[in-house]
Design an enzyme around this catalytic site. Structure first.
Site, PDB file in Angstrom:
ATOM      1  N   PHE A 110      51.654  60.499  18.305  1.00 35.69           N
ATOM      2  CA  PHE A 110      51.337  61.403  19.400  1.00 35.69           C
ATOM      3  C   PHE A 110      52.533  61.473  20.337  1.00 35.69           C
ATOM      4  O   PHE A 110      52.967  60.466  20.885  1.00 35.69           O
ATOM      5  CB  PHE A 110      50.083  60.965  20.164  1.00 35.69           C
ATOM      6  N   GLU A 120      55.551  77.955  19.549  1.00 37.41           N
ATOM      7  CA  GLU A 120      54.584  76.859  19.727  1.00 37.41           C
ATOM      8  C   GLU A 120      55.319  75.529  19.836  1.00 37.41           C
ATOM      9  O   GLU A 120      56.354  75.323  19.204  1.00 37.41           O
ATOM     10  CB  GLU A 120      53.607  76.885  18.532  1.00 37.41           C
ATOM     11  N   ASP A 121      54.753  74.622  20.625  1.00 37.71           N
ATOM     12  CA  ASP A 121      55.375  73.309  20.787  1.00 37.71           C
ATOM     13  C   ASP A 121      55.267  72.466  19.522  1.00 37.71           C
ATOM     14  O   ASP A 121      56.249  71.930  19.023  1.00 37.71           O
ATOM     15  CB  ASP A 121      54.766  72.560  21.990  1.00 37.71           C
ATOM     16  N   ARG A 151      54.448  66.380  30.765  1.00 34.28           N
ATOM     17  CA  ARG A 151      55.038  67.640  30.284  1.00 34.28           C
ATOM     18  C   ARG A 151      56.474  67.818  30.762  1.00 34.28           C
ATOM     19  O   ARG A 151      57.297  68.418  30.078  1.00 34.28           O
ATOM     20  CB  ARG A 151      54.237  68.838  30.802  1.00 34.28           C
ATOM     21  N   ASP A 205      50.029  70.630  14.254  1.00 33.17           N
ATOM     22  CA  ASP A 205      49.423  69.367  13.838  1.00 33.17           C
ATOM     23  C   ASP A 205      48.560  69.630  12.593  1.00 33.17           C
ATOM     24  O   ASP A 205      49.083  69.718  11.487  1.00 33.17           O
ATOM     25  CB  ASP A 205      48.628  68.840  15.037  1.00 33.17           C
TER      26      ASP A 205
HETATM   27  P1  IMP Z   1      46.354  71.811  15.578  1.00 36.44           P
HETATM   28  O1  IMP Z   1      45.320  72.889  15.628  1.00 36.44           O
HETATM   29  O2  IMP Z   1      45.771  70.524  15.104  1.00 36.44           O
HETATM   30  O3  IMP Z   1      47.590  72.192  14.800  1.00 36.44           O
HETATM   31  O4  IMP Z   1      46.719  71.515  17.082  1.00 36.44           O
HETATM   32  C1  IMP Z   1      47.873  71.913  17.630  1.00 36.44           C
HETATM   33  C2  IMP Z   1      47.841  71.634  19.124  1.00 36.44           C
HETATM   34  O5  IMP Z   1      47.400  70.306  19.410  1.00 36.44           O
HETATM   35  C3  IMP Z   1      49.235  71.738  19.668  1.00 36.44           C
HETATM   36  O6  IMP Z   1      49.519  73.040  20.088  1.00 36.44           O
HETATM   37  C4  IMP Z   1      49.180  70.760  20.822  1.00 36.44           C
HETATM   38  O7  IMP Z   1      48.681  71.401  21.971  1.00 36.44           O
HETATM   39  C5  IMP Z   1      48.215  69.708  20.396  1.00 36.44           C
HETATM   40  N1  IMP Z   1      48.913  68.546  19.836  1.00 36.44           N
HETATM   41  C6  IMP Z   1      48.915  68.129  18.544  1.00 36.44           C
HETATM   42  N2  IMP Z   1      49.649  67.041  18.381  1.00 36.44           N
HETATM   43  C7  IMP Z   1      50.146  66.739  19.594  1.00 36.44           C
HETATM   44  C8  IMP Z   1      51.020  65.685  20.069  1.00 36.44           C
HETATM   45  O8  IMP Z   1      51.499  64.807  19.335  1.00 36.44           O
HETATM   46  N3  IMP Z   1      51.315  65.722  21.388  1.00 36.44           N
HETATM   47  C9  IMP Z   1      50.839  66.679  22.238  1.00 36.44           C
HETATM   48  N4  IMP Z   1      50.030  67.670  21.832  1.00 36.44           N
HETATM   49  C10 IMP Z   1      49.684  67.693  20.524  1.00 36.44           C
HETATM   50 MG    MG Z   2      49.676  73.668  22.095  1.00 36.87          MG
END
Ligand code: IMP
Ligand code: MG
Length: 165
Positions: free
Chosen positions: A143, A90-91, A156, A94
């Site tokens: 972000f 995963e990238d 990207r 959050d």
């Molecule tokens: P979570 O469910 O809140 O952990 O969301 C995770 C997803 O939100 C990641 O896989 C990203 O696709 C997106 N995301 C969260 N923070 C960022 C950011 O700072 N930049 C780009 N995408 C983000």
């Molecule tokens: Mg993602």
């Protein structure tokens, strides 16, 4: 925020650890589209353990602050993961809600093991407890874009990680 060189150096370190941990085993890497494409590609090239690649795309909707997020599979895996060693790539993590739900869904398919490797981690944003097995960088609540990550589908393809002001 993080240069191309720093990212690549970190990925080498992660790969070294993964190669040690999975010695003698075969891995199935799950690249979470689209954000993890470059990370997965760079990491996979550094692996010496046999690795199979598969791809999955999920979307999550709902409130970030309460622990409810609806996670749906937009594109499912082609491989059967039953009995296999699975590493989700995963990238960024959050709130943790997407990964928590994704892990639950994949565990129902009875893999031999299921671990998570994330390039970036925003621990300060977490709303559910989540175990991440391999983490590239801990970052503050900003972000970020680049190295696969987007803002409204843009940026990207940046070779480094930047902050959106
Ligand atoms: P979570 O469910 O809140 O952990 O969301 C995770 C997803 O939100 C990641 O896989 C990203 O696709 C997106 N995301 C969260 N923070 C960022 C950011 O700072 N930049 C780009 N995408 C983000
Ligand atoms: Mg993602």
């Amino acid at each position: 925020m993080i240069s191309k060189e720093e990212v690549e150096e970190k990925i080498k370190k992660l790969a070294k650890q993964i190669n040690e941990d999975y010695a003698g085993k075969e891995l199935l890497l799950i690249c979470i589209l689209k954000g993890s494409i470059f990370f997965t590609a760079e990491l996979a090239k550094q692996l010496t353990v046999p690795a199979i690649l598969d791809f999955m795309s999920v979307s999550s909707y709902g409130n970030d602050t309460i622990s409810s997020k609806q996670v749906t599979i937009k594109k499912d895996l082609e491989e059967d993961i039953d009995g296999k060693e699975i590493l989700i790539i995963e990238d960024i993590i959050d709130t943790g809600l997407t990964m928590k739900r994704l892990k639950e869904m994949l565990l129902e398919r009875k893999p031999a093991s299921l671990k998570v490797c994330a390039l970036l981690n925003k621990t300060s944003r977490r709303v559910v407890p989540l175990e991440i097995d391999y983490i590239g960088f801990e970052i503050p609540d900003k972000f970020v874009v680049g190295y696969g990550m987007d803002y409204a589908q843009k940026y990207r393809n940046l070779p480094y990680i930047g902050i959106i002001e």
